[in-house]
Write a protein that holds these residues in place. Sequence first.
Motif, short mmCIF file in Angstrom:
data_model
loop_
_atom_site.label_atom_id
_atom_site.label_comp_id
_atom_site.label_asym_id
_atom_site.label_seq_id
_atom_site.Cartn_x
_atom_site.Cartn_y
_atom_site.Cartn_z
N ALA A 10 80.12 -17.10 80.48
CA ALA A 10 79.92 -15.99 79.55
C ALA A 10 80.12 -16.45 78.11
O ALA A 10 79.41 -16.02 77.20
N ARG A 68 77.14 -18.40 77.04
CA ARG A 68 75.97 -17.52 77.04
C ARG A 68 75.01 -17.74 78.21
O ARG A 68 73.83 -17.42 78.11
N ARG A 108 75.64 -12.87 81.21
CA ARG A 108 75.77 -11.70 80.32
C ARG A 108 76.86 -10.79 80.88
O ARG A 108 76.78 -10.36 82.04
N CYS A 160 82.61 -8.28 75.28
CA CYS A 160 81.79 -9.24 74.53
C CYS A 160 82.59 -10.48 74.20
O CYS A 160 83.82 -10.51 74.28
N ASP A 177 79.15 -11.59 67.75
CA ASP A 177 78.83 -11.61 69.18
C ASP A 177 77.91 -12.80 69.45
O ASP A 177 76.85 -12.94 68.83
N ARG A 232 75.89 -13.37 71.70
CA ARG A 232 74.56 -13.00 72.18
C ARG A 232 73.62 -12.63 71.05
O ARG A 232 72.40 -12.54 71.25
N SER A 233 74.17 -12.42 69.87
CA SER A 233 73.33 -12.09 68.72
C SER A 233 73.00 -13.34 67.89
O SER A 233 72.20 -13.25 66.95
#
Length: 269
Positions: free
Chosen positions: A50, A53, A56, A61, A68, A70-71
């Motif tokens: 996680a 990445r 998910r 987060c 974050d 993931r951004s």
Amino acid sequence: MSASELTVEGVTLSAGARLLVRDVSLTARPGEVVGLVGPNGSGKSSLLRAVYRVLRPDSGCVRVDGTDVRSLPVRRLARTLAAVVQDPGAGFDLTVREVVAMGRSPHKRLLDGDTAQDARLIASALASVDATGLADRLFDRLSGGERQRVLIARALAQQPALLVLDEPTNHLDVRHQLEVLGVLRRLPATVLVALHDLNLAAYYCDRLHVLRDGEVHASGPPAEVLTARLLAEVYGVAGEVAVHPRTGAPQVTFLPGDRDGTAVDRSAP
């Protein structure tokens, strides 16, 4: 690049009906070496996936320097975070030097060749894991321990602000275990590392997070976390924890015993 701060906030992960990690939170401050320990199946590898990445979170987060993960654009993430995983997937039909050079890719444009600085960083990474003599050999022809050292060198050549490693000492002999962890200890980066060997974790890590059944069972400095009670509760073994007279670090000694952590006296008639 300066070391980054990693924050894991209430992360829960599942695979189908199986819960892998439940509501895990932790922080690795800039420049710290933070260890994840716990028995097989406790969620260490899933949590690391996680962070870098691959998985998910169902909820919660992962943040790097407040953002974050993931951004983050792929290229920016690759310049910030490097990962050394247990199973690197398909083999490489490349020399060791070429594999380590892959670590420089996030810092270059698509068709750029290696610069003199790249060459220096690659050579330095190889030397730091005692792999200089392997540079011209094919990666696929190496032993498991040699491959592991090369993959660590690739991550070092990447010059990450955050380095995530899943059991980096697997397949390594004692000498190379100590050398690799010593390199991690000296890095100008934040390190999150999963380890099985509690004595190595106690000596090289600033703080430990102990996972059990996907949850954080204990967190803190090794001297506070590693206790005989924890060994019985988490690992189901009997053990003693003392202060090593030369290093000052906690030293764990496991004792033959029953699964509930009760020691068995083998000297008894």
